[in-house]
Design a protein around this motif. Structure first.
Motif, PDB file in Angstrom:
ATOM      1  N   LYS A  23       0.853  -1.317   0.110  1.00  0.00           N
ATOM      2  CA  LYS A  23      -0.017   0.015  -0.168  1.00  0.00           C
ATOM      3  C   LYS A  23       0.763   1.269   0.071  1.00  0.00           C
ATOM      4  N   LEU A  24       2.059   1.269   0.637  1.00  0.00           N
ATOM      5  CA  LEU A  24       2.735   2.314   0.733  1.00  0.00           C
ATOM      6  C   LEU A  24       3.330   2.475  -0.667  1.00  0.00           C
ATOM      7  N   LYS A  25       4.057   1.520  -1.354  1.00  0.00           N
ATOM      8  CA  LYS A  25       4.616   1.559  -2.662  1.00  0.00           C
ATOM      9  C   LYS A  25       3.620   2.511  -3.623  1.00  0.00           C
ATOM     10  N   GLN A  26       2.251   1.700  -3.579  1.00  0.00           N
ATOM     11  CA  GLN A  26       1.212   2.268  -4.422  1.00  0.00           C
ATOM     12  C   GLN A  26       0.961   3.530  -4.348  1.00  0.00           C
ATOM     13  N   ASN A  27       1.183   4.120  -3.286  1.00  0.00           N
ATOM     14  CA  ASN A  27       1.047   5.644  -2.928  1.00  0.00           C
ATOM     15  C   ASN A  27       2.331   6.507  -3.033  1.00  0.00           C
ATOM     16  N   GLN A  28       3.282   5.809  -3.595  1.00  0.00           N
ATOM     17  CA  GLN A  28       4.518   6.451  -3.967  1.00  0.00           C
ATOM     18  C   GLN A  28       5.723   6.789  -2.746  1.00  0.00           C
ATOM     19  N   GLY A  66       3.180   2.764  15.373  1.00  0.00           N
ATOM     20  CA  GLY A  66       2.900   1.566  15.819  1.00  0.00           C
ATOM     21  C   GLY A  66       1.579   0.824  15.424  1.00  0.00           C
ATOM     22  N   VAL A  67       1.682  -0.331  14.904  1.00  0.00           N
ATOM     23  CA  VAL A  67       0.516  -1.039  14.389  1.00  0.00           C
ATOM     24  C   VAL A  67       0.697  -2.236  15.236  1.00  0.00           C
ATOM     25  N   HIS A  68      -0.738  -2.588  16.010  1.00  0.00           N
ATOM     26  CA  HIS A  68      -0.668  -3.574  16.465  1.00  0.00           C
ATOM     27  C   HIS A  68      -1.450  -4.863  16.118  1.00  0.00           C
ATOM     28  N   THR A  69      -1.073  -6.051  16.130  1.00  0.00           N
ATOM     29  CA  THR A  69      -1.575  -7.165  15.343  1.00  0.00           C
ATOM     30  C   THR A  69      -1.968  -8.253  16.515  1.00  0.00           C
ATOM     31  N   GLY A  70      -2.028  -7.743  17.816  1.00  0.00           N
ATOM     32  CA  GLY A  70      -2.656  -8.727  18.820  1.00  0.00           C
ATOM     33  C   GLY A  70      -3.293  -7.858  19.984  1.00  0.00           C
ATOM     34  N   HIS A  71      -2.859  -7.910  21.227  1.00  0.00           N
ATOM     35  CA  HIS A  71      -3.433  -7.065  22.273  1.00  0.00           C
ATOM     36  C   HIS A  71      -3.240  -5.639  22.129  1.00  0.00           C
ATOM     37  N   GLY A  73      -1.784  -2.175  22.731  1.00  0.00           N
ATOM     38  CA  GLY A  73      -0.382  -1.697  23.158  1.00  0.00           C
ATOM     39  C   GLY A  73      -0.241  -0.486  23.605  1.00  0.00           C
ATOM     40  N   PHE A  74       0.594   0.053  24.421  1.00  0.00           N
ATOM     41  CA  PHE A  74       0.820   1.365  24.688  1.00  0.00           C
ATOM     42  C   PHE A  74       1.582   2.337  23.837  1.00  0.00           C
ATOM     43  N   TYR A  75       2.376   1.587  23.016  1.00  0.00           N
ATOM     44  CA  TYR A  75       2.955   2.284  21.979  1.00  0.00           C
ATOM     45  C   TYR A  75       2.316   2.334  20.606  1.00  0.00           C
ATOM     46  N   THR A  76       1.272   1.556  20.498  1.00  0.00           N
ATOM     47  CA  THR A  76       0.749   1.195  18.959  1.00  0.00           C
ATOM     48  C   THR A  76      -0.753   1.947  19.038  1.00  0.00           C
ATOM     49  N   ASP A  77      -0.628   2.983  18.024  1.00  0.00           N
ATOM     50  CA  ASP A  77      -1.857   3.743  17.766  1.00  0.00           C
ATOM     51  C   ASP A  77      -3.124   3.081  16.831  1.00  0.00           C
ATOM     52  N   TRP A  78      -2.372   2.216  16.079  1.00  0.00           N
ATOM     53  CA  TRP A  78      -3.440   1.857  15.059  1.00  0.00           C
ATOM     54  C   TRP A  78      -3.485   0.158  15.002  1.00  0.00           C
ATOM     55  N   ARG A  79      -4.667  -0.430  14.614  1.00  0.00           N
ATOM     56  CA  ARG A  79      -4.871  -1.735  14.498  1.00  0.00           C
ATOM     57  C   ARG A  79      -4.392  -2.277  12.931  1.00  0.00           C
ATOM     58  N   ASP A  80      -4.224  -3.696  13.004  1.00  0.00           N
ATOM     59  CA  ASP A  80      -4.214  -3.995  11.760  1.00  0.00           C
ATOM     60  C   ASP A  80      -4.995  -3.980  10.614  1.00  0.00           C
ATOM     61  N   PHE A  81      -6.212  -3.716  11.149  1.00  0.00           N
ATOM     62  CA  PHE A  81      -7.268  -3.489   9.866  1.00  0.00           C
ATOM     63  C   PHE A  81      -7.607  -2.121   9.496  1.00  0.00           C
ATOM     64  N   LEU A  83      -5.042  -0.025   7.999  1.00  0.00           N
ATOM     65  CA  LEU A  83      -3.982   0.203   6.971  1.00  0.00           C
ATOM     66  C   LEU A  83      -4.347   1.408   6.148  1.00  0.00           C
ATOM     67  N   ASP A  84      -5.476   1.195   5.575  1.00  0.00           N
ATOM     68  CA  ASP A  84      -5.915   2.289   4.656  1.00  0.00           C
ATOM     69  C   ASP A  84      -5.914   3.531   5.250  1.00  0.00           C
ATOM     70  N   ASP A  85      -6.504   3.740   6.525  1.00  0.00           N
ATOM     71  CA  ASP A  85      -6.450   5.027   7.289  1.00  0.00           C
ATOM     72  C   ASP A  85      -5.036   5.543   7.706  1.00  0.00           C
ATOM     73  N   LEU A  86      -4.274   4.504   7.776  1.00  0.00           N
ATOM     74  CA  LEU A  86      -2.898   5.085   8.254  1.00  0.00           C
ATOM     75  C   LEU A  86      -2.181   5.597   7.138  1.00  0.00           C
ATOM     76  N   VAL A  87      -2.329   4.723   5.980  1.00  0.00           N
ATOM     77  CA  VAL A  87      -1.828   5.447   4.523  1.00  0.00           C
ATOM     78  C   VAL A  87      -2.272   6.701   4.328  1.00  0.00           C
ATOM     79  N   ALA A  88      -3.539   6.970   4.561  1.00  0.00           N
ATOM     80  CA  ALA A  88      -4.237   8.448   4.221  1.00  0.00           C
ATOM     81  C   ALA A  88      -3.743   9.429   5.233  1.00  0.00           C
ATOM     82  N   SER A  89      -3.569   8.848   6.361  1.00  0.00           N
ATOM     83  CA  SER A  89      -2.773  10.052   7.655  1.00  0.00           C
ATOM     84  C   SER A  89      -1.419  10.357   7.131  1.00  0.00           C
TER      85      SER A  89
END
Length: 268
Positions: A23-28, A66-71, A73-81, A83-89
């Protein structure tokens, strides 16, 4: 913008990281693991901790996400689902960030004049392997107490919710410029006395630990790393000159996160 993606080796994190890179590469965006401007970690707090130490020589020019894929986390703001919102940000990035203090661990070994310095994002612990730790504790050059017990834990505000909390330390807001000392099973009787309470140290102060020189089986841990070189002469803890910066695209209420993690409520 140059971005590095740093993930743990788990199947889910690897899959999410691969999807994110595409997704990052697709957005240059440029994927650059050597000299990134932003490091995106995929996993949990442990993954971000590993990334912090991997890039600790470049902290002055890196922001973490930080993207978390489990429980949660205190350092992770984004969930694994998300990703599109993260790339937009990232596409709307204006350099926004929030930074937090780190712990400088200055270690002086016997027969060495200079200190060797290490950085901790969470904490540093000092223990003995199979006996009571005996050490003198100084605060800003003044003797405070003679400690006897299992060990001592020095933590950053962001690390206050980790091992520090498990040994009875206070939870500190991560924007506080402070470091905290928590005792681990201190001996308190008619002969030996310690404060027995967590100490929060101001930015202008530092803590020196002088262990009993007759013992050599000390274990010094800085975050997840064990330093086994001995014998130790002195450890100095202070707030580091360096800081860690997070690219903050949306507000995550710290006390909401604490409540979710430890109480299991969404009512805060």
């Amino acid at each position: 913008m140059r971005i590095a993606v740093f993930n743990n080796p788990g199947d889910k994190s690897t899959t999410v990281a691969t999807d994110l890179i595409q997704k990052l590469k697709q957005n240059q965006f440029v994927i650059d693991n050597d000299d990134p401007e932003i490091v995106i970690t995929v996993g949990g707090d442990g993954t971000l901790l590993a990334a912090f130490h991997h890039y600790e020589k470049q902290l002055n020019r890196i922001r973490f996400v930080g993207v978390h894929t489990g429980h949660l986390g205190f350092y992770t703001d984004w969930r694994d689902f998300e990703l599109d919102d993260l790339v937009a940000s990232l596409l709307q990035d204006t350099g926004q960030q929030i930074s937090y203090p780190l712990l400088d661990v200055g270690v002086r070994f016997q027969n060495e004049a200079a200190r060797t310095h290490y950085l901790a994002l969470n904490e540093s612990t000092f223990k003995r392997v199979s006996a009571t730790l005996v050490a003198d504790v100084y605060i800003r050059g003044e003797h405070f107490e003679s400690f006897r017990g299992d060990g001592l834990c020095l933590s950053t505000p962001t690390g206050s919710t980790a091992y520090n909390k498990s040994v009875g330390g206070a939870v500190l807001h991560p924007r506080l410029e402070a470091l905290q000392l928590a005792e681990m099973a201190s001996l308190n009787n008619r002969v030996f006395r310690t404060l027995g309470s967590p100490l929060v140290i101001a930015p202008s102060e530092w803590i020196d630990i002088y262990p009993d020189r007759s013992a050599g089986d000390y274990v010094l841990q800085v975050d997840q790393f064990l330093l086994r070189k001995s014998p130790l002469e002195e450890i100095r803890y202070r707030i580091a000159d360096q800081r860690i910066a997070f690219a903050r695209y949306r507000h995550m209420h710290f006390w909401q996160r604490v409540g979710d993690a430890f109480i299991g409520t969404d009512d805060l």
